[in-house]
Design an enzyme around this catalytic site. Structure first.
Site, PDB file in Angstrom:
ATOM      1  N   ARG A 231       0.849  -1.198   0.000  1.00 12.27           N
ATOM      2  CA  ARG A 231       0.000   0.000   0.000  1.00 12.27           C
ATOM      3  C   ARG A 231       0.888   1.252   0.000  1.00 12.27           C
ATOM      4  O   ARG A 231       2.125   1.164   0.066  1.00 12.27           O
ATOM      5  CB  ARG A 231      -0.922   0.004   1.209  1.00 12.27           C
ATOM      6  CG  ARG A 231      -0.172   0.228   2.512  1.00 12.27           C
ATOM      7  CD  ARG A 231      -1.118   0.322   3.682  1.00 12.27           C
ATOM      8  NE  ARG A 231      -0.498   1.046   4.773  1.00 12.27           N
ATOM      9  CZ  ARG A 231      -0.921   1.015   6.024  1.00 12.27           C
ATOM     10  NH1 ARG A 231      -1.969   0.299   6.333  1.00 12.27           N
ATOM     11  NH2 ARG A 231      -0.303   1.711   6.951  1.00 12.27           N
ATOM     12  N   ILE A 233       3.124   4.458  -0.427  1.00 15.31           N
ATOM     13  CA  ILE A 233       4.242   4.794  -1.305  1.00 15.31           C
ATOM     14  C   ILE A 233       4.818   3.528  -1.942  1.00 15.31           C
ATOM     15  O   ILE A 233       5.143   3.505  -3.133  1.00 15.31           O
ATOM     16  CB  ILE A 233       5.323   5.555  -0.501  1.00 15.31           C
ATOM     17  CG1 ILE A 233       4.787   6.922  -0.046  1.00 15.31           C
ATOM     18  CG2 ILE A 233       6.593   5.733  -1.340  1.00 15.31           C
ATOM     19  CD1 ILE A 233       5.711   7.679   0.912  1.00 15.31           C
ATOM     20  N   ASN A 299      11.403   0.173   1.520  1.00 13.36           N
ATOM     21  CA  ASN A 299      10.363   1.186   1.713  1.00 13.36           C
ATOM     22  C   ASN A 299       9.575   0.977   2.999  1.00 13.36           C
ATOM     23  O   ASN A 299       9.045   1.942   3.558  1.00 13.36           O
ATOM     24  CB  ASN A 299       9.416   1.172   0.496  1.00 13.36           C
ATOM     25  CG  ASN A 299       8.089   1.833   0.794  1.00 13.36           C
ATOM     26  OD1 ASN A 299       7.978   3.062   0.754  1.00 13.36           O
ATOM     27  ND2 ASN A 299       7.067   1.060   1.146  1.00 13.36           N
ATOM     28  N   ALA A 300       9.506  -0.270   3.487  1.00 16.39           N
ATOM     29  CA  ALA A 300       8.695  -0.551   4.680  1.00 16.39           C
ATOM     30  C   ALA A 300       9.120   0.376   5.809  1.00 16.39           C
ATOM     31  O   ALA A 300      10.317   0.585   6.036  1.00 16.39           O
ATOM     32  CB  ALA A 300       8.854  -2.011   5.100  1.00 16.39           C
ATOM     33  N   GLY A 301       8.157   0.928   6.495  1.00 15.58           N
ATOM     34  CA  GLY A 301       8.488   1.840   7.594  1.00 15.58           C
ATOM     35  C   GLY A 301       7.290   2.000   8.502  1.00 15.58           C
ATOM     36  O   GLY A 301       6.141   1.830   8.070  1.00 15.58           O
ATOM     37  N   ASN A 310       7.801  10.355  27.321  1.00 15.38           N
ATOM     38  CA  ASN A 310       6.684   9.400  27.432  1.00 15.38           C
ATOM     39  C   ASN A 310       6.909   8.133  26.605  1.00 15.38           C
ATOM     40  O   ASN A 310       5.988   7.336  26.426  1.00 15.38           O
ATOM     41  CB  ASN A 310       5.384  10.049  26.934  1.00 15.38           C
ATOM     42  CG  ASN A 310       5.008  11.260  27.755  1.00 15.38           C
ATOM     43  OD1 ASN A 310       5.215  11.255  28.974  1.00 15.38           O
ATOM     44  ND2 ASN A 310       4.500  12.294  27.120  1.00 15.38           N
ATOM     45  N   TYR A 364      11.723   7.772  15.299  1.00 17.97           N
ATOM     46  CA  TYR A 364      11.604   7.793  13.832  1.00 17.97           C
ATOM     47  C   TYR A 364      12.731   8.621  13.204  1.00 17.97           C
ATOM     48  O   TYR A 364      13.382   8.202  12.247  1.00 17.97           O
ATOM     49  CB  TYR A 364      10.238   8.372  13.464  1.00 17.97           C
ATOM     50  CG  TYR A 364       9.889   8.344  11.999  1.00 17.97           C
ATOM     51  CD1 TYR A 364       9.447   7.179  11.395  1.00 17.97           C
ATOM     52  CD2 TYR A 364       9.982   9.504  11.223  1.00 17.97           C
ATOM     53  CE1 TYR A 364       9.100   7.162  10.045  1.00 17.97           C
ATOM     54  CE2 TYR A 364       9.630   9.497   9.881  1.00 17.97           C
ATOM     55  CZ  TYR A 364       9.192   8.324   9.305  1.00 17.97           C
ATOM     56  OH  TYR A 364       8.862   8.309   7.974  1.00 17.97           O
ATOM     57  N   LYS A 368      15.582   7.246  10.602  1.00 18.47           N
ATOM     58  CA  LYS A 368      15.715   7.761   9.237  1.00 18.47           C
ATOM     59  C   LYS A 368      17.056   8.470   9.029  1.00 18.47           C
ATOM     60  O   LYS A 368      17.614   8.449   7.924  1.00 18.47           O
ATOM     61  CB  LYS A 368      14.546   8.697   8.917  1.00 18.47           C
ATOM     62  CG  LYS A 368      13.191   7.999   8.911  1.00 18.47           C
ATOM     63  CD  LYS A 368      13.134   6.888   7.883  1.00 18.47           C
ATOM     64  CE  LYS A 368      11.736   6.322   7.686  1.00 18.47           C
ATOM     65  NZ  LYS A 368      11.689   5.245   6.688  1.00 18.47           N
ATOM     66  N   THR A 400      -0.809  10.277   1.855  1.00 13.90           N
ATOM     67  CA  THR A 400      -1.091   8.846   2.018  1.00 13.90           C
ATOM     68  C   THR A 400      -2.075   8.688   3.173  1.00 13.90           C
ATOM     69  O   THR A 400      -2.411   9.667   3.841  1.00 13.90           O
ATOM     70  CB  THR A 400       0.180   8.050   2.389  1.00 13.90           C
ATOM     71  OG1 THR A 400       0.671   8.539   3.636  1.00 13.90           O
ATOM     72  CG2 THR A 400       1.261   8.151   1.332  1.00 13.90           C
TER      73      THR A 400
HETATM   74  P1  NAD Z   1       2.310   3.033   4.968  1.00 14.64           P
HETATM   75  O1  NAD Z   1       2.112   2.826   6.426  1.00 14.64           O
HETATM   76  O2  NAD Z   1       1.120   3.423   4.145  1.00 14.64           O
HETATM   77  O3  NAD Z   1       2.949   1.717   4.302  1.00 14.64           O
HETATM   78  C1  NAD Z   1       4.026   1.033   4.873  1.00 14.64           C
HETATM   79  C2  NAD Z   1       3.985  -0.415   4.447  1.00 14.64           C
HETATM   80  O4  NAD Z   1       5.082  -1.074   5.095  1.00 14.64           O
HETATM   81  C3  NAD Z   1       2.697  -1.128   4.901  1.00 14.64           C
HETATM   82  O5  NAD Z   1       2.151  -1.868   3.839  1.00 14.64           O
HETATM   83  C4  NAD Z   1       3.192  -2.022   6.017  1.00 14.64           C
HETATM   84  O6  NAD Z   1       2.429  -3.237   6.163  1.00 14.64           O
HETATM   85  C5  NAD Z   1       4.624  -2.312   5.585  1.00 14.64           C
HETATM   86  N1  NAD Z   1       5.436  -2.776   6.704  1.00 14.64           N
HETATM   87  C6  NAD Z   1       5.497  -2.248   7.960  1.00 14.64           C
HETATM   88  N2  NAD Z   1       6.296  -2.998   8.737  1.00 14.64           N
HETATM   89  C7  NAD Z   1       6.731  -4.021   7.966  1.00 14.64           C
HETATM   90  C8  NAD Z   1       7.568  -5.133   8.217  1.00 14.64           C
HETATM   91  N3  NAD Z   1       8.090  -5.353   9.430  1.00 14.64           N
HETATM   92  N4  NAD Z   1       7.819  -6.007   7.209  1.00 14.64           N
HETATM   93  C9  NAD Z   1       7.281  -5.799   5.990  1.00 14.64           C
HETATM   94  N5  NAD Z   1       6.487  -4.752   5.687  1.00 14.64           N
HETATM   95  C10 NAD Z   1       6.201  -3.887   6.674  1.00 14.64           C
HETATM   96  O7  NAD Z   1       3.476   4.113   4.851  1.00 14.64           O
HETATM   97  P2  NAD Z   1       3.857   5.119   3.645  1.00 14.64           P
HETATM   98  O8  NAD Z   1       3.314   6.447   3.979  1.00 14.64           O
HETATM   99  O9  NAD Z   1       3.541   4.517   2.320  1.00 14.64           O
HETATM  100  O10 NAD Z   1       5.458   5.205   3.852  1.00 14.64           O
HETATM  101  C11 NAD Z   1       6.378   4.383   3.143  1.00 14.64           C
HETATM  102  C12 NAD Z   1       7.787   4.783   3.559  1.00 14.64           C
HETATM  103  O11 NAD Z   1       8.004   6.176   3.339  1.00 14.64           O
HETATM  104  C13 NAD Z   1       8.086   4.559   5.044  1.00 14.64           C
HETATM  105  O12 NAD Z   1       9.436   4.137   5.196  1.00 14.64           O
HETATM  106  C14 NAD Z   1       7.886   5.920   5.651  1.00 14.64           C
HETATM  107  O13 NAD Z   1       8.610   6.070   6.851  1.00 14.64           O
HETATM  108  C15 NAD Z   1       8.425   6.803   4.543  1.00 14.64           C
HETATM  109  N6  NAD Z   1       7.920   8.191   4.570  1.00 14.64           N
HETATM  110  C16 NAD Z   1       6.603   8.497   4.377  1.00 14.64           C
HETATM  111  C17 NAD Z   1       6.180   9.838   4.392  1.00 14.64           C
HETATM  112  C18 NAD Z   1       4.743  10.232   4.152  1.00 14.64           C
HETATM  113  O14 NAD Z   1       4.440  11.445   4.162  1.00 14.64           O
HETATM  114  N7  NAD Z   1       3.809   9.329   3.906  1.00 14.64           N
HETATM  115  C19 NAD Z   1       7.119  10.849   4.632  1.00 14.64           C
HETATM  116  C20 NAD Z   1       8.451  10.503   4.853  1.00 14.64           C
HETATM  117  C21 NAD Z   1       8.838   9.176   4.786  1.00 14.64           C
END
Ligand code: NAD
Length: 459
Positions: A231, A233, A299-301, A310, A364, A368, A400
């Site tokens: 899902r 990004i 990409n997972a995060g 806290n 976080y 990063k 997102t």
């Molecule tokens: P999201 O939560 O929509 O998607 C993250 C996906 O990673 C999910 O499908 C989740 O199931 C998967 N995931 C989580 N833990 C996992 C694990 N242990 N093993 C396998 N998969 C796992 O997040 P997003 O907004 O699409 O973000 C994607 C990346 O971009 C992340 O690394 C996030 O930190 C980074 N990011 C996002 C933003 C933003 O504005 N959305 C900004 C900066 C960085």
């Protein structure tokens, strides 16, 4: 998820009202689509000082014809020859009359030279280009972007200039990208050889890695793995790499298997249900990819926000484990096993929170920032020893489900506090990731490229 303000300012009454009130004026950005694969208009090539770059053949391959005097989709200023403060006057002289002609959603790309640390006049003048680029990015408006590319060889920057001078880079602004010399990732003479000698040659794999890459499908015949691809990004990255020709393995936690399969089916890829934090995740990926891997996208995060006072240890540990430790572990394992083939690439996901810091996100932000350290250290060695490039994308505010859950006023601030006065889309991060993953980008190594519309947070 919808940015209603952006839509409102696109209407005549909305424009009138928000102008009168002095509110931000985000422009609707022109993004890549099959119907609109190139910027609308021509390119103007300017030079400040004397340059040794052979740019004309490279610019000719961007697909943009020459611009007329009144209207340019893009301006490229070659300032690589600027060696002192007097030379900087040439930057002003070239761009001062040209900026007005750049159309909405157009591009300004400044080309600079690496800093010559033995010559503080050259270093001062070249560093000045960064302040210039970032300042112009903040004032130029109308969805136009301004970026600086430091290079020594025009041909090595071909894929970078193609990206920056296309609608694919709509949300990348105020960036400084260093392009190394040609040669980058060495070609693999045995790319078609399976890693397992007992397995027969796969007839579908490309035979000759030196064959010219099809610019429309640069990843044809290559295999990519996207973690967290079910899902957000990650889904967009998976779809973009598939568009560019890759067979994509969509990895996500077992609980998200259904979504991962849906994405994989849609893009003709394969789903791999696996928790990336499993101690043997690297071994299981290697096992699932006996023919090897060309593109590894971390990409997972996750976020588990709390102020430090806290924050229980579990929240700290969970974020560090998913966002950083597992990235280090799987990268090490796949390089060591030889699963990541020569000529391949690793793209990890940082965040502007890792560059600027963010209240409530010590875990976080640490994770990063760790990605940035990993990229800086590993990039030169991975290229030398494995022929693999290592880069990162650092997204800003991206529309997102994650950012839709942010309370309204904080969300609005996040959206507007950047030069383009709007959030980015998952596709913006995906296009940047794809450019870094393309085989023609082998001279781009060790870079952290922000996809943040030139966010006010951080550098
Ligand atoms: P999201 O939560 O929509 O998607 C993250 C996906 O990673 C999910 O499908 C989740 O199931 C998967 N995931 C989580 N833990 C996992 C694990 N242990 N093993 C396998 N998969 C796992 O997040 P997003 O907004 O699409 O973000 C994607 C990346 O971009 C992340 O690394 C996030 O930190 C980074 N990011 C996002 C933003 C933003 O504005 N959305 C900004 C900066 C960085």
């Amino acid at each position: 998820m919808a940015d209603r303000y952006l839509r409102f300012t696109g209407t005549a009454p909305g424009r009138f009202l928000t102008r009168r009130l002095g509110l931000p004026q985000p422009a609707a950005l022109v993004r890549w689509s099959p119907e609109r694969p190139a910027l609308d208009g021509g390119l103007r090539h300017l030079t400040a000082g004397t340059s040794a770059l052979d740019l004309a053949p490279v610019l000719a391959r961007t697909g943009l014809g020459p611009a007329g005097a009144e209207r340019a989709a893009a301006v490229v200023l070659d300032a690589t020859g600027v060696r002192d403060v007097e030379g900087l006057a040439g930057v002003h002289a070239a761009l001062h009359p040209a900026v007005r002609s750049v159309v909405a959603s157009g591009r300004v790309v400044v080309l600079g030279a690496p800093l010559d640390l033995a010559d503080h006049h050259q270093a001062a003048a070249q560093q000045a280009l960064e302040g210039f680029t970032r300042s112009l990015g903040k004032e130029i408006g109308r969805g136009r972007t301004v970026n600086l590319v430091r290079l020594t060889d025009a041909a090595a920057a071909q894929s970078t200039l193609r990206f920056l001078l296309s609608p694919k880079s709509a949300y990348v602004s105020g960036q400084v990208i260093e392009v190394g010399p040609l040669g980058g990732a060495p070609a693999a003479p045995d790319r078609n050889r399976p890693l397992d000698p007992d397995r027969p040659l796969d007839p579908d794999r490309p035979v000759d890695p030196d064959l010219p890459v099809d610019p429309d499908r640069p990843l044809a015949g290559r295999t990519a793995l996207v973690t967290g691809g079910a899902r957000g990004i990650g889904e967009a990255v998976a779809a973009t790499l598939a568009r560019d020709g890759a067979h994509v393995v969509v990895l996500d936690v077992p609980q998200a298997e259904q979504d991962a399969r849906r994405v994989a089916d849609r893009i003709g890829g394969t789903a791999l249900p696996l928790d990336i934090t499993a101690a043997d995740a690297g071994a299981r990926i290697a096992e699932a990819l006996p023919d090897g891997l060309d593109v590894l996208i971390h990409n997972a995060g996750i976020t588990r926000d709390r102020r430090l006072v806290n924050m229980p240890a579990e929240r700290w540990a969970a974020v560090l484990e998913v966002n950083l430790a597992s990235v280090l572990r799987t990268t090490d394992a796949l390089l060591k096993a030889g699963t990541l083939r020569r000529g391949g690439s690793v793209v990890a996901t940082a965040s502007i929170a890792g560059l600027a810091g963010n209240a409530g996100q010590t875990n976080y932000g640490a994770s990063k920032a760790g990605i940035v350290g990993l990229v800086r250290s590993l990039a030169p060695r991975a290229l030398d020893e494995h022929g693999v490039t290592v880069n990162a994308v650092a997204p800003g505010f991206i529309e997102t489900k994650m950012t839709a859950a942010i309370p309204l006023f904080i969300r609005e601030a996040g959206r507007r506090m950047n030069s383009l006065a709007q959030g980015g889309l998952p596709a913006d991060v995906a296009e940047t990731t794809a450019w870094l993953a393309h085989p023609a980008s082998g001279a781009v190594n060790g870079q952290v490229v922000r996809v943040c519309g030139q966010s006010l947070l951080g550098a």
